[in-house]
Design a protein around this motif. Structure first.
Motif, PDB file in Angstrom:
ATOM      1  N   GLN A   1       0.696  -1.227  -0.092  1.00 48.49           N
ATOM      2  CA  GLN A   1       0.280   0.085  -0.114  1.00 48.49           C
ATOM      3  C   GLN A   1       0.985   1.171   0.031  1.00 48.49           C
ATOM      4  O   GLN A   1       0.279   2.338  -0.398  1.00 48.49           O
ATOM      5  CB  GLN A   1      -1.008  -0.011   1.257  1.00 48.49           C
ATOM      6  CG  GLN A   1      -1.853  -1.191   1.502  1.00 48.49           C
ATOM      7  CD  GLN A   1      -3.088  -1.481   0.237  1.00 48.49           C
ATOM      8  OE1 GLN A   1      -3.017  -0.367  -0.394  1.00 48.49           O
ATOM      9  NE2 GLN A   1      -3.057  -2.579   0.258  1.00 48.49           N
TER      10      GLN A   1
ATOM     11  N   ARG B   1      -5.596  -3.459   8.812  1.00 47.74           N
ATOM     12  CA  ARG B   1      -6.331  -2.463   7.857  1.00 47.74           C
ATOM     13  C   ARG B   1      -7.358  -3.048   7.358  1.00 47.74           C
ATOM     14  O   ARG B   1      -8.316  -2.266   7.194  1.00 47.74           O
ATOM     15  CB  ARG B   1      -5.267  -2.239   6.773  1.00 47.74           C
ATOM     16  CG  ARG B   1      -5.400  -1.219   5.958  1.00 47.74           C
ATOM     17  CD  ARG B   1      -4.581  -1.028   4.580  1.00 47.74           C
ATOM     18  NE  ARG B   1      -3.278  -0.702   5.129  1.00 47.74           N
ATOM     19  CZ  ARG B   1      -2.749   0.466   5.431  1.00 47.74           C
ATOM     20  NH1 ARG B   1      -3.725   1.514   5.078  1.00 47.74           N
ATOM     21  NH2 ARG B   1      -1.670   0.745   5.961  1.00 47.74           N
TER      22      ARG B   1
ATOM     23  N   THR C   1     -10.633  -4.297   5.001  1.00 47.71           N
ATOM     24  CA  THR C   1     -11.191  -3.700   3.579  1.00 47.71           C
ATOM     25  C   THR C   1     -11.258  -2.297   3.763  1.00 47.71           C
ATOM     26  O   THR C   1     -11.419  -1.489   4.881  1.00 47.71           O
ATOM     27  CB  THR C   1     -12.670  -4.345   3.532  1.00 47.71           C
ATOM     28  OG1 THR C   1     -12.933  -5.695   3.921  1.00 47.71           O
ATOM     29  CG2 THR C   1     -13.330  -4.019   2.402  1.00 47.71           C
ATOM     30  N   PRO C   2     -10.844  -1.794   2.639  1.00 47.97           N
ATOM     31  CA  PRO C   2     -10.995  -0.253   2.430  1.00 47.97           C
ATOM     32  C   PRO C   2     -12.018   0.420   3.007  1.00 47.97           C
ATOM     33  O   PRO C   2     -13.243  -0.095   2.393  1.00 47.97           O
ATOM     34  CB  PRO C   2     -10.523   0.163   1.043  1.00 47.97           C
ATOM     35  CG  PRO C   2      -9.811  -1.148   0.410  1.00 47.97           C
ATOM     36  CD  PRO C   2     -10.338  -2.152   1.390  1.00 47.97           C
ATOM     37  N   ARG C   3     -12.030   1.330   3.839  1.00 46.39           N
ATOM     38  CA  ARG C   3     -13.342   2.110   4.302  1.00 46.39           C
ATOM     39  C   ARG C   3     -13.869   2.903   3.046  1.00 46.39           C
ATOM     40  O   ARG C   3     -13.297   3.798   2.471  1.00 46.39           O
ATOM     41  CB  ARG C   3     -12.755   3.202   5.477  1.00 46.39           C
ATOM     42  CG  ARG C   3     -14.103   3.545   6.291  1.00 46.39           C
ATOM     43  CD  ARG C   3     -13.772   4.489   7.344  1.00 46.39           C
ATOM     44  NE  ARG C   3     -12.888   3.685   8.127  1.00 46.39           N
ATOM     45  CZ  ARG C   3     -13.318   2.810   9.060  1.00 46.39           C
ATOM     46  NH1 ARG C   3     -14.397   2.520   9.262  1.00 46.39           N
ATOM     47  NH2 ARG C   3     -12.303   2.121   9.860  1.00 46.39           N
ATOM     48  N   ARG C   4     -15.091   2.838   2.716  1.00 43.28           N
ATOM     49  CA  ARG C   4     -15.802   3.464   2.023  1.00 43.28           C
ATOM     50  C   ARG C   4     -16.490   4.923   2.447  1.00 43.28           C
ATOM     51  O   ARG C   4     -16.693   4.889   3.502  1.00 43.28           O
ATOM     52  CB  ARG C   4     -16.813   2.738   1.141  1.00 43.28           C
ATOM     53  CG  ARG C   4     -16.277   1.527  -0.070  1.00 43.28           C
ATOM     54  CD  ARG C   4     -17.427   0.649  -0.311  1.00 43.28           C
ATOM     55  NE  ARG C   4     -18.246   1.538  -1.081  1.00 43.28           N
ATOM     56  CZ  ARG C   4     -18.229   1.686  -2.333  1.00 43.28           C
ATOM     57  NH1 ARG C   4     -17.106   1.439  -3.076  1.00 43.28           N
ATOM     58  NH2 ARG C   4     -19.137   2.403  -3.171  1.00 43.28           N
TER      59      ARG C   4
ATOM     60  N   TYR D   1      -8.674   3.252  -4.302  1.00 38.51           N
ATOM     61  CA  TYR D   1      -8.684   2.945  -2.757  1.00 38.51           C
ATOM     62  C   TYR D   1      -7.191   2.871  -2.267  1.00 38.51           C
ATOM     63  O   TYR D   1      -6.805   2.604  -1.206  1.00 38.51           O
ATOM     64  CB  TYR D   1      -9.412   1.878  -2.235  1.00 38.51           C
ATOM     65  CG  TYR D   1     -11.006   2.206  -2.096  1.00 38.51           C
ATOM     66  CD1 TYR D   1     -11.542   2.894  -1.355  1.00 38.51           C
ATOM     67  CD2 TYR D   1     -11.689   1.960  -3.497  1.00 38.51           C
ATOM     68  CE1 TYR D   1     -12.976   3.571  -1.398  1.00 38.51           C
ATOM     69  CE2 TYR D   1     -13.033   2.157  -3.752  1.00 38.51           C
ATOM     70  CZ  TYR D   1     -13.469   2.999  -2.663  1.00 38.51           C
ATOM     71  OH  TYR D   1     -14.998   3.417  -2.942  1.00 38.51           O
ATOM     72  N   LYS D   2      -6.227   2.704  -3.242  1.00 40.11           N
ATOM     73  CA  LYS D   2      -4.877   2.679  -3.109  1.00 40.11           C
ATOM     74  C   LYS D   2      -4.164   3.199  -4.332  1.00 40.11           C
ATOM     75  O   LYS D   2      -4.542   3.219  -5.621  1.00 40.11           O
ATOM     76  CB  LYS D   2      -4.210   1.325  -2.792  1.00 40.11           C
ATOM     77  CG  LYS D   2      -4.585   0.201  -4.033  1.00 40.11           C
ATOM     78  CD  LYS D   2      -3.791  -0.994  -3.666  1.00 40.11           C
ATOM     79  CE  LYS D   2      -4.194  -2.008  -4.920  1.00 40.11           C
ATOM     80  NZ  LYS D   2      -3.547  -3.362  -4.631  1.00 40.11           N
TER      81      LYS D   2
ATOM     82  N   LEU E   1      -8.338   7.167   0.870  1.00 37.21           N
ATOM     83  CA  LEU E   1      -7.328   6.626   1.831  1.00 37.21           C
ATOM     84  C   LEU E   1      -7.630   7.096   3.149  1.00 37.21           C
ATOM     85  O   LEU E   1      -6.969   7.787   3.933  1.00 37.21           O
ATOM     86  CB  LEU E   1      -5.912   7.163   1.609  1.00 37.21           C
ATOM     87  CG  LEU E   1      -5.526   6.961   0.106  1.00 37.21           C
ATOM     88  CD1 LEU E   1      -4.230   7.382  -0.206  1.00 37.21           C
ATOM     89  CD2 LEU E   1      -5.621   5.566  -0.491  1.00 37.21           C
TER      90      LEU E   1
ATOM     91  N   GLY F   1      -9.176   1.551   6.897  1.00 37.77           N
ATOM     92  CA  GLY F   1      -9.843   0.261   6.352  1.00 37.77           C
ATOM     93  C   GLY F   1     -10.727  -0.350   7.522  1.00 37.77           C
ATOM     94  O   GLY F   1     -10.654   0.179   8.588  1.00 37.77           O
TER      95      GLY F   1
END
Length: 453
Positions: free
Chosen positions: A223, A305, A307-310, A323-324, A424, A427
């Motif tokens: 990341q 981290r 799952t990426p936070r939406r 998301y990265k 960013l 997560g």
């Protein structure tokens, strides 16, 4: 007479020097008190993982620990004692403990009985569910050296427990779903430093081990922006030895992981997402996007981290949203919005800002960047000051459009012309997955006194 004059001058100089020092000392202590009040209001005085534990009865308030901290402002001196002021910035270097002249500091997790984000582990990093182990950042301990050591510790314990060995001889390298008769010694979830270390020890002991990662070998390091410098504490990697330097670029570390992968023929399968698991010690089944795998042990080395936070705003599903950040150079001449206020967001924004013609805006829901490392604070300040990077503090994204992004700020709506968006904002940790497996956390058993590690 000359002697008297000399002594008077010397005395005056001493008094002046002491007065200046005392004034600076009082000013710094006042600032420390103010910062502590501010971080407590923001909820940033608490650390996510390990942090300095100060014995107030031993501390002499000398401030040596404050000066030794690589992150700059984790500690401060308030009312004559060292205290954690900005715990959110602490990543556990341990330099404060090394510098303390009276041994008043150790680095650990403290009392975890009220922590719902720290799993309960025994001295070998096994959870309350026999056969399920945790290594790396998920345990609460950050830094590569901790991850490597925990991966080693877990697999050596598995090797030492004996019992029936895997029915897989020499690995499972067909690349497909294993047939129902193959029982692996371990399935490792996560191919970062902890997972890689566990795999290396498994190969050393002749154990069959499958390493799964939904991204690629390297874990959290993947990341990082290109050429990011990573501080590595003294670390001994199984089957490789001690890393000679204390700082490496992202690319250098990934090259080391790749070499370990190829040199020791580790069975790492990337792009595989774990969807569930069940069974009992000696006979688990791990469900994945690539099929089911049976194993005697499960090692969770997947980090915190998750799952990426939406943001869950209109337009977030547009192709321009990611998301990265993989390659900043690909965004030359683009108008880019980075959303987030942590180190990942700030480092990505700075990397983009150095690309030719790239117009970068950083949006953060709080007015100031309080959660980042001191090194990043020092680097981003001049970029904001000279207009290379635009910082919109106290703003939140309300919608994303093809050629712009709408935000809400302290003074009302803000429209930012835009080509690309990087969210960013951290997560969603995999704690729910652990609970589904039956893993308990410190806060689940408040009556049990958990010892600090």
């Amino acid at each position: 007479m000359e002697t008297i004059i000399i002594w008077v001058v010397v005395l005056a100089l001493v008094i002046t020097s002491v007065s200046v020092y005392a004034a600076r000392f009082r000013r710094q202590r006042t600032l420390d008190s103010q910062r502590l009040h501010q971080t407590r209001e923001l909820g940033m005085d608490k650390a996510a993982g390990q942090y300095p534990l100060v014995d107030a009865g031993v501390c002499i308030g000398c401030g040596t620990c404050v000066a030794a901290c690589p992150e700059g402002d984790v500690l401060g001196v308030v009312m004559g004692k060292a205290v954690v002021i900005n715990g959110a910035r602490c990543i556990g270097h341990g330099k404060c403990a090394e510098a303390c002249p009276v041994g008043a500091i150790k680095v650990g997790l403290g009392d975890i009985t009220k922590r719902d984000d720290i799993p309960l582990l025994d001295e070998h990093n096994q959870t309350n569910v026999p056969g399920i182990w945790i290594a790396g950042e998920l345990s609460g301990f950050a830094l590569i050296n901790n991850a490597v050591e925990q991966g080693r510790r877990v697999m050596e314990r598995i090797a030492a427990t004996g019992g029936p060995k895997s029915t897989a001889s020499g690995g499972v390298r067909d690349g497909g779903v294993l047939d129902g008769g193959v029982l692996l010694d371990a399935v490792v979830v996560g191919a970062g430093p902890a997972g890689m270390s566990a795999g290396l020890v498994a190969s050393e002991h002749g154990l069959s081990c499958l390493i799964l990662d939904q991204q690629g070998a390297g874990g959290t390091i993947l990341q990082y922006p290109r050429r990011k410098l990573v501080m590595v504490q003294p670390v001994e990697i199984p089957r490789l030895g001690r890393l000679p330097r204390h700082e490496y670029s992202k690319e250098e570390l990934l090259e080391i992981w790749e070499k370990l992968h190829s040199d020791f023929d580790l069975d790492i399968r990337t792009g595989v997402r774990v969807t569930g698991a069940g069974g009992e010690a000696g006979n688990f089944t791990v469900q994945t996007s690539a099929g089911d795998f049976r194993c005697r042990n499960i090692i969770l080395a997947l980090g915190r981290r998750g799952t990426p936070r939406r943001l869950n705003v209109p337009g977030e599903d547009l192709a321009k949203v990611a998301y990265k950040l993989i390659d900043a150079e690909a965004y030359q001449g683009r108008r880019v919005l980075v959303v987030g206020g942590g180190d990942s967001a700030v480092e990505a924004a700075m990397g983009l800002a150095h690309q030719e013609g790239c117009q970068v805006t950083l949006s953060y829901r709080k007015a100031e960047l309080m959660r980042i490392k001191q090194r990043n604070t020092d680097r981003i300040a001049p970029l904001i000051a000279d207009g290379t990077l635009k910082f919109l503090g106290g703003t939140t994204v309300t919608s994303v459009h093809e050629d712009k992004v709408a935000l809400e700020g302290p003074d009302g709506p803000v429209i930012v012309p835009n080509d690309d968006v990087f969210i960013l904002a951290g997560g969603i940790p995999p704690f729910g997955f652990l609970r589904e497996l039956g893993v308990k956390f410190g806060g689940d058993q408040p009556d049990i006194e958990a010892a600090a590690v």
